[in-house]
Each structure stands twice: as structure tokens, then as C-alpha cells.
Design an enzyme around this catalytic site. Sequence first.
Site, PDB file in Angstrom:
ATOM      1  N   HIS A   1       2.927   2.849  -2.387  1.00 39.11           N
ATOM      2  CA  HIS A   1       2.809   2.521  -0.953  1.00 39.11           C
ATOM      3  C   HIS A   1       1.478   3.107  -0.485  1.00 39.11           C
ATOM      4  O   HIS A   1       0.423   2.783  -1.025  1.00 39.11           O
ATOM      5  CB  HIS A   1       4.042   3.085  -0.249  1.00 39.11           C
ATOM      6  CG  HIS A   1       4.264   2.672   1.167  1.00 39.11           C
ATOM      7  ND1 HIS A   1       3.562   1.671   1.803  1.00 39.11           N
ATOM      8  CD2 HIS A   1       5.149   3.142   2.111  1.00 39.11           C
ATOM      9  CE1 HIS A   1       4.004   1.544   3.045  1.00 39.11           C
ATOM     10  NE2 HIS A   1       4.958   2.421   3.267  1.00 39.11           N
TER      11      HIS A   1
ATOM     12  N   HIS B   1       1.088  -7.154  -4.008  1.00 39.36           N
ATOM     13  CA  HIS B   1       1.850  -6.896  -2.786  1.00 39.36           C
ATOM     14  C   HIS B   1       3.197  -7.589  -2.878  1.00 39.36           C
ATOM     15  O   HIS B   1       3.309  -8.656  -3.479  1.00 39.36           O
ATOM     16  CB  HIS B   1       1.090  -7.428  -1.556  1.00 39.36           C
ATOM     17  CG  HIS B   1       1.544  -6.787  -0.291  1.00 39.36           C
ATOM     18  ND1 HIS B   1       2.605  -7.256   0.433  1.00 39.36           N
ATOM     19  CD2 HIS B   1       1.085  -5.694   0.345  1.00 39.36           C
ATOM     20  CE1 HIS B   1       2.779  -6.464   1.479  1.00 39.36           C
ATOM     21  NE2 HIS B   1       1.880  -5.500   1.448  1.00 39.36           N
TER      22      HIS B   1
ATOM     23  N   ASP C   1      -5.462  -1.375   0.576  1.00 43.78           N
ATOM     24  CA  ASP C   1      -5.778  -0.024   0.107  1.00 43.78           C
ATOM     25  C   ASP C   1      -6.983   0.029  -0.818  1.00 43.78           C
ATOM     26  O   ASP C   1      -7.625   1.074  -0.949  1.00 43.78           O
ATOM     27  CB  ASP C   1      -4.557   0.578  -0.614  1.00 43.78           C
ATOM     28  CG  ASP C   1      -3.422   0.820   0.345  1.00 43.78           C
ATOM     29  OD1 ASP C   1      -3.684   1.377   1.421  1.00 43.78           O
ATOM     30  OD2 ASP C   1      -2.282   0.442   0.039  1.00 43.78           O
TER      31      ASP C   1
END
Length: 380
Positions: free
Chosen positions: A226, A265, A316
Site C-alpha cells: 500500500h 493496482h 507511488d
Amino acid sequence: MATTAPNYSPGLEGVIAGISTISDIDVEASRLIYRGYDVHELAKQGSFEETAYLLLHGTLPTQTELDHFHQTLAGEYEVPDYIYDIFRATPKNAHPMDQLKVAVGALAPSDPDYSASPTDRDANLRKAVRMTAKMGNLVANGWRIAHDQEVVKPDGSLNIAQNFLYMLNGTKPEEFAWKAIDTSLVLYAEHGFNASTFAARVTVSSLSDIYSGVVSAIGTLKGNLHGGANEKAMEMLMEIGSVENAEPFIRDALTHKKKIMGFGHREYRISDSRAGIMGELGKEAARRSGNEKWAEIADICERVMKEEKNLFPNVDFPAAYAYYSLGVPIPLYTPIFAISRITGWCANMIEQLDDNRIMRPKSIYAGESLRDYVPIANRH
Ligand SMILES: CC(C)(COP(=O)(O)OP(=O)(O)OC[C@H]1O[C@@H](n2cnc3c(N)ncnc32)[C@H](O)[C@@H]1OP(=O)(O)O)[C@@H](O)C(=O)NCCC(=O)NCCS
């Protein structure tokens, strides 16, 4: 022993666990909306404070409302001194996400609404604003104290992004740097029933308080699958080290079935709606820092991941080299995510409590069938 059942979905993939008016992901269009507004427009034309207001109150603020919101936040930037003492007492090797978890938990009793009912909506909104205001202070000064530096008190004339960099570095940030952080905060603010938001919703569904929900969420965000992925992505880029090593490194990692942090994802199938804007920021930050190597390495990683796994970077991945190029220490990348996502967590917890039912899923029992108790003297 059965391990399958018609409704069993590992990782809760595809399971609908609630109804929400806060954000939505259009997978086909790779679009993310907050309260109906495209996150691209918020990132390009808005600000994090506007986004925070939107998530918490449901509408974009007028200028007067935004000014008032800023004043309210600025009045809450400070944290009690005992929080700094807790940082001083914490072992120096603590990850900043662990510092943050402890600090948020410790802040709860000093909140003026500490004894309010956990379902008091107005009190929860006030608590949400207080926590949103204080997160940057906790992260920046937690880092300073762990590195034997003096606390830098927040400056009420600065916004959350400016203040974070100011408290971290002790000098007022230049415009490009704080605007880049501000944009990243807009992009990170909310994302449906992701793991940390779900953890927060589960926590308050028992009628626990929203500070406890945030503590659960911080612990969940910390994980590498995460929020922790942005730190791991930068560590990987550094391990790759050179443009020439990028392609062989990724191919070798994939051959060994390693996961490449910052890619893939659960929801998106074509691309992560937020990665494009973050990538533009990262490239510009790299150019300004005079070291474009990380962005070049990142491009090669992206090409190889697309060729080999048909996987795309999530937000990210570019966040990693954007923050690096801005000079932010790597262990603070996930805490920056938390400085932003606190708004989404709080909006979700308030929504959960508006129409609450305790979260209590089932599991498939795969253990031993009923058997007789064996007295201890007869066990071998
Ligand atoms: C985001 C993530 C947790 C989603 O997980 P998920 O929906 O459960 O998907 P899975 O982990 O089951 O992956 C499905 C397949 O894609 C592969 N895959 C997914 N992400 C991958 C990655 N980053 N690197 C390599 N392979 C990956 C898996 O190995 C798996 O392949 P297989 O079917 O051949 O075994 C996952 O993509 C991941 O671990 N990414 C890296 C961590 C990260 O960047 N997290 C931040 C998310 S915003």
C-alpha cells in the site's frame, strides 16, 4: 475441509462493502473523482486545502470559506509539547510511520472533543480538521527530533505543504517545491475503499473514535503493498543505480518472480489516473535538481514492465523520484501520503458513522473437525 464457497473472494476483490459519495474510480477511463470532481482538475487548478475542504464538507469552498478554513487549520497547527517528549523517548530507529501512529494515538486525549460521542458528527469534523492540521508537524518534527535537531514550530501564514517543508528543513521552501508537494497531497488524498481507508472504517464501525481509526489506517498504510510502496520504489531505483542496469535488473527481478514496487493496482487495468501528473512533476523536479538519472531509470522500468507484464506504474512510482529530487528523506515518503490521506480517512469514517453497521465478515473454517478434549496427562 472446504476452502472455497460461492461468495469467497480472496483479498475481498470485487466485494462491495459499502455505499459512498466521496470518490469513484472509472476504470475504463482511468479517471478518479473526488465528490464528482476530476482529480486532474483539482491537481492542476486547485490546492490541497481546497481538496481537504471538499472531502470533509462535500462541496468546493468559496474564497471566504477557504480563507476561514485556512485560519482554522493554522490555529490547529501546533501540537502539545508532550508529543515532542514522546518522540524524544522513542527509539531512534523507529520508522516515521511508527512514530506517527504513536503520536496520533497520544494526541487523542488532548483533543477538546475527546469526550464527545464517537458518533457526534460535528465533533468528528472538528477532530478531522485538527488532525489534518497537525500531521505535517508530527512528521517533520518527529524526523527532526529523531535526528537530534531542534523543533521548528509551524508558521500560521503558510499552508500545509509549505509548512511541512518549512518545519522539515528549517527554511521557507521555494515555490516549485511546495507546489509539487501540494499537488502530490491532492493526488494522494482519497481513493475509495483502499486498505487503509477500509481499516479506518472497520475501526469506527465498532463505535470506536476517529483517532483510533486513524491509528489503524496509519498502520495499514505503512505496508509495502500500500503506501509503503513509494519508499520501496525509491530504494529499488537506488539499487538499480544506473541507466544501463535498469533493464537487466527488472528482467532479472521478474524472472525471480519478485514484485516491482510502484507497479500494478487492484482497481486500475490500463493506467493509474494519478501517475501521469505525478510523473510530470517528478521529471520536472529531477530536471531542476540537476540529476535526471532517476527519471531516466524510471522510464526504462516502465517500458520493461509494460513489455513483460503489461503492468503500468501506480502513483507511488513517480512520487518516489519526485520526492527524492525535492530532497525529502526516503522514510518520509509514506508519512507524506498520510499527511494527505488523513482527509480521505476522516471523510470515510464520518460517512461510515452516518449510517453505521459494525463490519463483521465471515470466514471459511478450514481447521479440525470437532474432536474430544484430551486431558493433559494423556497427551503425547
Ligand atoms: C497493488 C497490488 C498489491 C495489487 O495486488 P492484487 O490486485 O492482489 O494483484 P496480485 O498481487 O494478485 O497480482 C496479479 C498478478 O500480477 C502480478 N503483479 C502485480 N503487481 C506486480 C508488480 N508490482 N510486480 C510484478 N508483478 C506484479 C502478480 O505477480 C500476479 O501475477 P500472476 O497472476 O502471474 O501470479 C500489486 O499490484 C502489488 O503488489 N504492487 C506492488 C506494490 C505497490 O506498488 N503498491 C501500491 C499500490 S497503489
